[in-house]
Scaffold this motif. Structure first.
Motif, PDB file in Angstrom:
ATOM      1  N   VAL A  36      34.050 -27.913  37.093  1.00 55.78           N
ATOM      2  CA  VAL A  36      33.643 -26.615  36.659  1.00 55.78           C
ATOM      3  C   VAL A  36      34.184 -26.611  34.961  1.00 55.78           C
ATOM      4  CG1 VAL A  36      33.988 -24.187  36.955  1.00 55.78           C
ATOM      5  CG2 VAL A  36      34.011 -25.610  38.912  1.00 55.78           C
ATOM      6  N   LEU A  37      33.092 -26.087  34.170  1.00 54.25           N
ATOM      7  CA  LEU A  37      33.417 -25.930  32.867  1.00 54.25           C
ATOM      8  C   LEU A  37      34.113 -25.067  32.566  1.00 54.25           C
ATOM      9  CD1 LEU A  37      32.222 -27.052  29.913  1.00 54.25           C
ATOM     10  CD2 LEU A  37      30.696 -24.854  30.208  1.00 54.25           C
ATOM     11  N   PRO A  38      35.448 -25.083  31.817  1.00 52.25           N
ATOM     12  CA  PRO A  38      36.239 -24.085  31.511  1.00 52.25           C
ATOM     13  C   PRO A  38      35.759 -22.755  30.802  1.00 52.25           C
ATOM     14  CG  PRO A  38      37.280 -26.042  30.820  1.00 52.25           C
ATOM     15  CD  PRO A  38      35.894 -26.381  31.228  1.00 52.25           C
ATOM     16  N   ALA A  39      36.176 -21.672  31.194  1.00 52.20           N
ATOM     17  CA  ALA A  39      35.629 -20.513  30.840  1.00 52.20           C
ATOM     18  C   ALA A  39      35.585 -20.394  29.254  1.00 52.20           C
ATOM     19  CB  ALA A  39      36.458 -19.378  31.196  1.00 52.20           C
ATOM     20  N   HIS A  40      36.639 -21.006  28.448  1.00 47.79           N
ATOM     21  CA  HIS A  40      36.652 -20.856  27.127  1.00 47.79           C
ATOM     22  C   HIS A  40      35.643 -21.731  26.358  1.00 47.79           C
ATOM     23  CE1 HIS A  40      39.128 -24.616  27.478  1.00 47.79           C
ATOM     24  NE2 HIS A  40      38.767 -24.860  26.348  1.00 47.79           N
TER      25      HIS A  40
END
Length: 69
Positions: A63-67
């Protein structure tokens, strides 16, 4: 077709470094995705989250980090 286990796959540090470095260089999200494809990575949307994949197989890396959105 999407079969992501959004539970908590972690992206390897080396891959995450490439993602962050290329995001800083890109002027837009579209350019960023194009740049990532040159390194053999893609991003797809699954259940409202962005999943990093390895091209051309589409193997999910995490999952791609939110930042980095």
């Amino acid at each position: 077709m999407a079969h992501a286990d959004i539970g908590g796959m972690m992206i390897e540090d080396g891959v995450l470094d490439v993602l962050m470095r290329e995001r800083e260089k890109a002027l837009s999200a579209r350019e960023w995705k194009f740049r990532l494809a040159g390194f053999g990575y893609g991003i797809k949307e699954v259940q409202g989250q962005r999943i990093v994949t390895k091209l051309p197989q589409g193997t999910e890396l995490g999952v791609l980090p939110a930042h980095l959105n």
